[in-house]
Design a protein around this motif. Structure first.
Motif, mmCIF file in Angstrom:
data_model
loop_
_atom_site.group_PDB
_atom_site.id
_atom_site.type_symbol
_atom_site.label_atom_id
_atom_site.label_comp_id
_atom_site.label_asym_id
_atom_site.label_seq_id
_atom_site.Cartn_x
_atom_site.Cartn_y
_atom_site.Cartn_z
ATOM 1 N N ASP A 76 33.506 14.508 52.907
ATOM 2 C CA ASP A 76 32.810 15.779 52.606
ATOM 3 C C ASP A 76 33.053 16.180 51.200
ATOM 4 O OD1 ASP A 76 32.894 18.632 52.127
ATOM 5 O OD2 ASP A 76 33.615 19.000 54.138
ATOM 6 N N PRO A 77 31.725 16.432 50.527
ATOM 7 C CA PRO A 77 31.598 16.451 49.188
ATOM 8 C C PRO A 77 32.214 17.787 48.424
ATOM 9 C CG PRO A 77 29.344 16.982 50.075
ATOM 10 C CD PRO A 77 30.110 16.307 51.302
ATOM 11 N N MET A 78 32.343 18.812 49.192
ATOM 12 C CA MET A 78 33.065 20.037 49.004
ATOM 13 C C MET A 78 34.391 19.728 48.982
ATOM 14 S SD MET A 78 30.711 21.950 48.010
ATOM 15 C CE MET A 78 31.605 23.424 47.938
ATOM 16 N N GLU A 79 34.985 18.969 50.001
ATOM 17 C CA GLU A 79 36.477 18.696 49.815
ATOM 18 C C GLU A 79 36.810 17.584 48.603
ATOM 19 O OE1 GLU A 79 37.935 17.097 53.468
ATOM 20 O OE2 GLU A 79 37.293 18.764 54.576
ATOM 21 N N ARG A 80 35.809 16.732 48.381
ATOM 22 C CA ARG A 80 35.874 15.697 47.357
ATOM 23 C C ARG A 80 35.971 16.617 46.005
ATOM 24 N NH1 ARG A 80 30.809 12.971 47.354
ATOM 25 N NH2 ARG A 80 31.343 12.346 49.718
ATOM 26 N N ILE A 81 35.236 17.550 45.821
ATOM 27 C CA ILE A 81 35.407 18.380 44.555
ATOM 28 C C ILE A 81 36.724 19.144 44.358
ATOM 29 C CG2 ILE A 81 34.479 20.551 43.352
ATOM 30 C CD1 ILE A 81 31.714 19.693 44.488
ATOM 31 N N GLU A 82 37.127 19.722 45.833
ATOM 32 C CA GLU A 82 38.496 20.299 45.372
ATOM 33 C C GLU A 82 39.596 19.327 45.274
ATOM 34 O OE1 GLU A 82 39.262 24.040 47.895
ATOM 35 O OE2 GLU A 82 37.416 23.919 48.878
ATOM 36 N N GLN A 83 39.605 18.228 45.777
ATOM 37 C CA GLN A 83 40.633 17.240 45.562
ATOM 38 C C GLN A 83 40.503 16.680 44.099
ATOM 39 O OE1 GLN A 83 43.008 16.080 47.745
ATOM 40 N NE2 GLN A 83 43.757 15.212 45.924
ATOM 41 N N VAL A 84 39.372 16.541 43.552
ATOM 42 C CA VAL A 84 39.571 16.275 42.026
ATOM 43 C C VAL A 84 40.067 17.302 41.246
ATOM 44 C CG1 VAL A 84 37.566 15.984 40.245
ATOM 45 C CG2 VAL A 84 37.378 14.403 42.107
ATOM 46 N N LEU A 85 39.526 18.568 41.651
ATOM 47 C CA LEU A 85 40.240 19.658 40.731
ATOM 48 C C LEU A 85 41.712 19.857 41.085
ATOM 49 C CD1 LEU A 85 37.563 22.370 41.138
ATOM 50 C CD2 LEU A 85 37.847 20.781 39.477
ATOM 51 N N ARG A 86 42.420 19.615 42.261
ATOM 52 C CA ARG A 86 43.595 19.495 42.650
ATOM 53 C C ARG A 86 44.257 18.653 41.668
ATOM 54 N NH1 ARG A 86 42.422 21.054 47.842
ATOM 55 N NH2 ARG A 86 42.323 18.828 48.535
ATOM 56 N N ASN A 87 43.643 17.225 41.756
ATOM 57 C CA ASN A 87 44.509 16.460 40.772
ATOM 58 C C ASN A 87 44.303 16.464 39.437
ATOM 59 O OD1 ASN A 87 44.741 14.566 42.933
ATOM 60 N ND2 ASN A 87 42.965 13.429 43.055
ATOM 61 N N ASP A 88 43.187 17.140 39.125
ATOM 62 C CA ASP A 88 43.201 17.490 37.550
ATOM 63 C C ASP A 88 44.187 18.468 37.078
ATOM 64 O OD1 ASP A 88 41.305 16.900 35.087
ATOM 65 O OD2 ASP A 88 41.558 19.177 35.367
ATOM 66 N N LEU A 89 44.003 19.683 37.809
ATOM 67 C CA LEU A 89 44.902 20.643 37.414
ATOM 68 C C LEU A 89 46.555 20.429 37.909
ATOM 69 C CD1 LEU A 89 42.610 23.771 38.451
ATOM 70 C CD2 LEU A 89 43.481 23.246 36.316
ATOM 71 N N ASN A 90 46.919 19.778 38.928
ATOM 72 C CA ASN A 90 48.005 19.862 39.262
ATOM 73 C C ASN A 90 48.610 18.562 38.622
ATOM 74 O OD1 ASN A 90 50.417 19.377 40.632
ATOM 75 N ND2 ASN A 90 49.751 19.627 42.786
ATOM 76 N N ASN A 91 48.202 17.197 38.676
ATOM 77 C CA ASN A 91 48.570 15.842 38.649
ATOM 78 C C ASN A 91 48.394 15.713 36.914
ATOM 79 O OD1 ASN A 91 49.521 15.983 41.339
ATOM 80 N ND2 ASN A 91 47.429 15.121 41.760
ATOM 81 N N TYR A 92 47.378 16.177 36.234
ATOM 82 C CA TYR A 92 46.863 15.613 35.092
ATOM 83 C C TYR A 92 47.467 16.814 34.299
ATOM 84 C CZ TYR A 92 44.286 15.016 30.704
ATOM 85 O OH TYR A 92 43.989 15.036 29.581
ATOM 86 N N ILE A 93 46.842 17.966 34.088
ATOM 87 C CA ILE A 93 47.443 19.076 33.254
ATOM 88 C C ILE A 93 48.690 19.482 33.545
ATOM 89 C CG2 ILE A 93 46.868 21.384 32.538
ATOM 90 C CD1 ILE A 93 43.770 20.772 33.164
ATOM 91 N N GLY A 94 48.993 19.785 34.904
ATOM 92 C CA GLY A 94 50.539 20.513 35.290
ATOM 93 C C GLY A 94 51.410 19.477 34.936
ATOM 94 N N ALA A 95 51.029 17.956 35.089
ATOM 95 C CA ALA A 95 52.251 17.049 35.013
ATOM 96 C C ALA A 95 52.480 16.683 33.492
ATOM 97 C CB ALA A 95 51.755 15.766 35.683
ATOM 98 N N ASN A 96 51.840 17.299 32.575
ATOM 99 C CA ASN A 96 52.182 17.232 30.997
ATOM 100 C C ASN A 96 51.745 15.804 30.779
ATOM 101 O OD1 ASN A 96 52.804 19.860 30.721
ATOM 102 N ND2 ASN A 96 54.844 19.301 31.737
ATOM 103 N N THR A 97 50.600 15.243 31.129
ATOM 104 C CA THR A 97 50.172 13.774 30.843
ATOM 105 C C THR A 97 50.315 13.518 29.478
ATOM 106 O OG1 THR A 97 48.859 13.790 33.152
ATOM 107 C CG2 THR A 97 48.559 11.890 31.583
ATOM 108 N N PHE A 98 49.775 14.250 28.560
ATOM 109 C CA PHE A 98 49.775 14.254 27.445
ATOM 110 C C PHE A 98 50.804 15.373 26.717
ATOM 111 C CE2 PHE A 98 45.787 11.992 28.402
ATOM 112 C CZ PHE A 98 45.980 10.579 27.323
#
Length: 202
Positions: free
Chosen positions: A83-105
């Motif tokens: 599902d492309p819409m679910e794909r978009i939402e998963q990417v955004l979850r990963n970006d906001l939660n696991n990249y930005i929220g995880a203080n990667t940098f």
């Protein structure tokens, strides 16, 4: 025959990239001097320039490494989502939660920080960062078109504008999160974007 490990030269180059990534993230590119990099790496100026022609070359190497880190985080568990819409939402979850929220940098979102700092200072470097954001926006645009082709979305939507809005939203969140480190910011952004996407569907 046993596999050979990385050469000492490649290990040193990677050490320089890793130390520069930390310095550029925390201090900024222009506030980081070659002396700072020498102190962090324990190398002489000749040792640095044996691997890179300039500090700008180091930055491009750091950028490429940052992209690899971002891709590994943001596109995790996305490929198998049909599902492309679910794909978009998963990417955004990963970006906001696991990249930005995880203080990667340590200093926050590397790409946003660099774009803000370099704009008006280095046209070529800031354009390099901006092209990355544009590429991300185009990917979301393609997935929206895929959803539309499957009859999932309301008619007459402007996919380019929607994709741009998404990028603006996550970058606004990244900037505020860097300043506050309040996880409620990216949690709220995810909630609101998820609500927004529901309004797009039939």
């Amino acid at each position: 025959m046993a596999a050979r490990g990385p050469s000492k030269g490649s290990e040193t180059r990677q050490k320089i990239i890793d130390k520069c990534a930390h310095l550029f993230s925390v201090k900024g590119y222009y506030n980081t001097s070659v002396a700072d990099i020498m102190a962090e790496t324990g190398l002489t100026k000749g040792g640095l320039y044996g691997h890179f022609q300039s500090k700008e070359d180091m930055w491009y190497a750091v950028y490429d490494k940052a992209v690899l880190i971002w891709r590994e985080i943001v596109f995790k568990d996305v490929e198998q989502i049909e599902d492309p819409m679910e794909r978009i939402e998963q990417v955004l979850r990963n970006d906001l939660n696991n990249y930005i929220g995880a203080n990667t940098f340590t200093g926050g979102c590397f790409f946003l920080n660099m774009l803000v700092e370099l704009s008006g200072q280095s046209r070529s470097m800031s354009r390099h960062v901006l092209d990355g954001f544009i590429g991300f926006s185009k990917l979301i645009n393609r997935w929206l078109k895929e959803a539309d082709s499957k009859g999932m979305l309301k008619p007459d939507l402007n996919f380019a504008e929607i994709a741009s809005f998404v990028i603006i939203s996550i970058n606004g969140c990244a900037a505020l999160y860097t300043a506050t480190r309040d996880p409620k910011l990216w949690e709220l952004t995810l909630t609101q974007l998820s609500f927004y996407f529901r309004q797009l569907k039939k």
